[in-house]
Write an enzyme that holds these catalytic residues in place. Structure first.
Site, mmCIF file in Angstrom:
data_model
loop_
_atom_site.group_PDB
_atom_site.id
_atom_site.type_symbol
_atom_site.label_atom_id
_atom_site.label_comp_id
_atom_site.label_asym_id
_atom_site.label_seq_id
_atom_site.Cartn_x
_atom_site.Cartn_y
_atom_site.Cartn_z
ATOM 1 N N SER A 147 0.841 -1.202 0.000
ATOM 2 C CA SER A 147 0.000 0.000 0.000
ATOM 3 C C SER A 147 0.868 1.241 0.000
ATOM 4 O O SER A 147 1.989 1.234 0.536
ATOM 5 C CB SER A 147 -0.902 0.019 1.239
ATOM 6 O OG SER A 147 -1.554 1.271 1.367
ATOM 7 N N TYR A 160 -2.631 -0.299 9.951
ATOM 8 C CA TYR A 160 -2.588 -0.793 8.567
ATOM 9 C C TYR A 160 -1.239 -0.469 7.941
ATOM 10 O O TYR A 160 -0.619 -1.323 7.287
ATOM 11 C CB TYR A 160 -3.723 -0.156 7.782
ATOM 12 C CG TYR A 160 -3.797 -0.549 6.328
ATOM 13 C CD1 TYR A 160 -4.268 -1.808 5.952
ATOM 14 C CD2 TYR A 160 -3.412 0.339 5.335
ATOM 15 C CE1 TYR A 160 -4.335 -2.164 4.617
ATOM 16 C CE2 TYR A 160 -3.493 -0.014 3.996
ATOM 17 C CZ TYR A 160 -3.948 -1.264 3.638
ATOM 18 O OH TYR A 160 -4.024 -1.613 2.300
#
Length: 255
Positions: A147, A160
């Site tokens: 990501s 995350y």
């Protein structure tokens, strides 16, 4: 791999969003694709049906990565499916795409939320690779979906971001380990992509979607196919000289 044995791929989280786009893209290249899902059996069946309608072959495998023994469950079903559809348990491509989010900054994130995101986004890919290694043929390909959050500060999703940063470190060390086997390992790091993963954050909120689109060099949100095409390249013969890399798929966001 013999001439009579079709190449095979496993895509975790392959029933929806980026995972589905990757599964469909690899199937169009002639691969038998194992479409992993956790709970949404209907979506997994729809993905398999779509692949078969396009002339490809696929089968669904279920495993909930928040449950104990999920990796064993996955590989029991995977090996049975590979034998049925290819006559072998050999695997050529592994895409670790399945992941979960984790909301909250450092002052509000809960221990349970952090445990969950580390389990699904870090521990599971590590042990999926471990179980896949005996099946992966020489010259195989591993791609992990990371990501942009592992490079750009996002305090509101710090758990995350931590998980994806760990996945990036895993990529580099694994690439060094598997290089002698001709197996490449790379991470693809999407930015904001118009999928269910972002839920209500973008869909139904035109202003938020427009702000996100404005961050990119192209003035639009990413699409699942944008990421799938990068994965297709990395898992092809043309991507043979790229390994241990983290490729951003953000459309130039945060330049």
């Amino acid at each position: 791999m013999t001439n009579s044995t079709p190449p095979a791929a496993l895509v975790t989280g392959g029933s929806r969003g980026i995972g589905r786009a990757i599964a469909e893209r690899l199937a169009r290249r002639g691969m038998v694709v194992a479409v992993h899902y956790a709970r949404d059996e209907i979506a997994a069946k729809e993905t398999v049906t779509a692949i078969r309608a396009g002339g490809g072959e696929a089968f669904a495998v279920r495993a909930d990565f928040t449950e104990t023994g999920a990796v064993d469950t996955l590989f029991d079903a995977l090996e049975d499916g590979l034998r049925e559809h290819t006559g072998s348990t050999g695997l050529d491509v592994l895409v670790n795409n399945a992941g979960v989010g984790c909301s909250g900054d450092a002052g509000h994130m809960t221990e349970a939320d952090l445990d969950r995101v580390i389990t699904v986004n870090v521990k599971t890919p590590v042990f999926v690779v471990q179980r896949a290694l005996p099946l992966l043929r020489a010259g195989g390909r591993i791609v992990n979906i990371s990501s942009a959050a592992s490079r750009v500060a996002h305090p509101q999703i710090i758990g995350y971001a931590i998980s994806k940063g760990a996945l990036d470190a895993f990529c580099r060390s694994l690439a060094k380990q598997l290089g002698p086997l001709g197996i490449t390992v790379n991470n693809v790091a999407p930015g904001l992509v118009d999928t269910d993963f972002h839920g209500d954050r973008l869909r139904g909120h035109p202003e938020a979607a427009a702000e996100a689109a404005a961050l990119t060099a192209f003035g639009r949100l990413g699409e699942a196919a944008d990421v799938a095409d990068i994965v297709a390249f990395l898992t092809s013969n043309e991507g043979r000289w790229i390994t241990g890399e983290r490729l951003e798929a953000t459309g130039g966001a945060y330049l």
